[in-house]
Scaffold this motif. Structure first.
Motif, PDB file in Angstrom:
ATOM      1  N   GLN A   1     -11.468   2.079  -6.178  1.00  8.27           N
ATOM      2  CA  GLN A   1     -10.360   2.729  -6.353  1.00  8.27           C
ATOM      3  C   GLN A   1      -9.605   2.862  -4.896  1.00  8.27           C
TER       4      GLN A   1
ATOM      5  N   ARG B   1       7.884   3.860   2.451  1.00 15.11           N
ATOM      6  CA  ARG B   1       8.053   5.236   3.160  1.00 15.11           C
ATOM      7  C   ARG B   1       9.725   5.174   3.122  1.00 15.11           C
TER       8      ARG B   1
ATOM      9  N   ASP C   1       0.860  -1.188  -0.142  1.00 13.62           N
ATOM     10  CA  ASP C   1      -0.184  -0.026  -0.047  1.00 13.62           C
ATOM     11  C   ASP C   1       0.986   1.196   0.001  1.00 13.62           C
ATOM     12  N   ASP C   2       1.991   1.294   0.533  1.00 16.99           N
ATOM     13  CA  ASP C   2       2.984   2.535   0.785  1.00 16.99           C
ATOM     14  C   ASP C   2       4.412   2.144   0.928  1.00 16.99           C
TER      15      ASP C   2
ATOM     16  N   VAL D   1       4.867   3.579  -8.150  1.00 14.24           N
ATOM     17  CA  VAL D   1       3.814   4.022  -7.433  1.00 14.24           C
ATOM     18  C   VAL D   1       2.509   4.565  -8.104  1.00 14.24           C
TER      19      VAL D   1
ATOM     20  N   PRO E   1      -6.364   4.825  -2.664  1.00 19.15           N
ATOM     21  CA  PRO E   1      -5.444   5.975  -2.820  1.00 19.15           C
ATOM     22  C   PRO E   1      -4.242   5.845  -3.610  1.00 19.15           C
ATOM     23  N   LYS E   2      -3.558   4.718  -3.184  1.00 18.18           N
ATOM     24  CA  LYS E   2      -2.082   4.478  -3.322  1.00 18.18           C
ATOM     25  C   LYS E   2      -1.782   3.123  -3.610  1.00 18.18           C
ATOM     26  N   PHE E   3      -1.068   2.564  -4.630  1.00 20.63           N
ATOM     27  CA  PHE E   3      -0.551   1.144  -4.870  1.00 20.63           C
ATOM     28  C   PHE E   3       0.944   1.118  -5.339  1.00 20.63           C
ATOM     29  N   CYS E   4       1.740   0.534  -4.391  1.00 20.76           N
ATOM     30  CA  CYS E   4       3.118   0.520  -4.690  1.00 20.76           C
ATOM     31  C   CYS E   4       3.675  -0.890  -5.145  1.00 20.76           C
TER      32      CYS E   4
ATOM     33  N   THR F   1      -1.092   6.390  -8.156  1.00 22.83           N
ATOM     34  CA  THR F   1      -1.806   7.095  -7.452  1.00 22.83           C
ATOM     35  C   THR F   1      -3.026   7.834  -8.336  1.00 22.83           C
ATOM     36  N   PRO F   2      -4.306   7.727  -7.939  1.00 23.92           N
ATOM     37  CA  PRO F   2      -4.899   6.594  -7.474  1.00 23.92           C
ATOM     38  C   PRO F   2      -4.907   5.257  -8.374  1.00 23.92           C
ATOM     39  N   MET F   3      -5.092   4.181  -7.763  1.00 18.99           N
ATOM     40  CA  MET F   3      -5.081   2.784  -8.541  1.00 18.99           C
ATOM     41  C   MET F   3      -6.704   2.415  -8.475  1.00 18.99           C
TER      42      MET F   3
END
Length: 138
Positions: free
Chosen positions: A41, A15, A12-13, A102, A43-46, A104-106
């Protein structure tokens, strides 16, 4: 020529931490279970992608593509110049090349497989696959 193992971690993220460390948050295993109806959707997919190569045979180019649903490319990027050629650790026999995607959004439009491919000057490797599926009805 020795093979270049390639793999990825879906999460998900990502850092950036002090001391050059990274923290991967919300790591997925073989599948991602979507509780909301499709399309959904997040918010973020990594995607953290690793390629391990012999020091004497580093890749000359790296082209990354992500497909989802199968056959549909949702991300593509490549580097054909400027890949670091120096050895970071004296005496090492292997090198780790790291790339991060990354999105965003996915938007997950339907159940299916999300796949990551890495192409070099001599090979195409599937770095990983994540099965996207709906949660079982309660």
């Amino acid at each position: 020529m020795e093979s270049r193992p390639t793999f990825c971690i879906f999460c998900d993220d990502v850092r950036e931490e002090a001391g050059g460390k990274i923290s991967l948050m919300g790591i997925y295993g073989e599948e991602m279970i979507i509780a909301a109806p499709f399309p959904c959707q997040v918010p973020k997919f990594c995607i953290n992608i690793h390629m391990i190569s012999p020091v004497e045979d580093p890749p000359q180019s790296l082209n990354i593509s992500v497909t989802y649903p199968p056959g549909t490319t949702i991300f593509q990027s490549g580097v054909s110049e400027g890949l670091p050629q120096e050895v970071a650790v004296p005496g090492a026999t292997k090198r780790n090349f790291l790339a991060r995607v990354v999105i965003t959004p996915m938007i997950f439009s339907e159940p299916g497989d999300l796949e990551v491919f890495v192409e070099t000057e001599r090979e195409i490797a599937r770095a990983g696959r994540l099965k996207i599926r709906a949660a079982d009805p309660a």
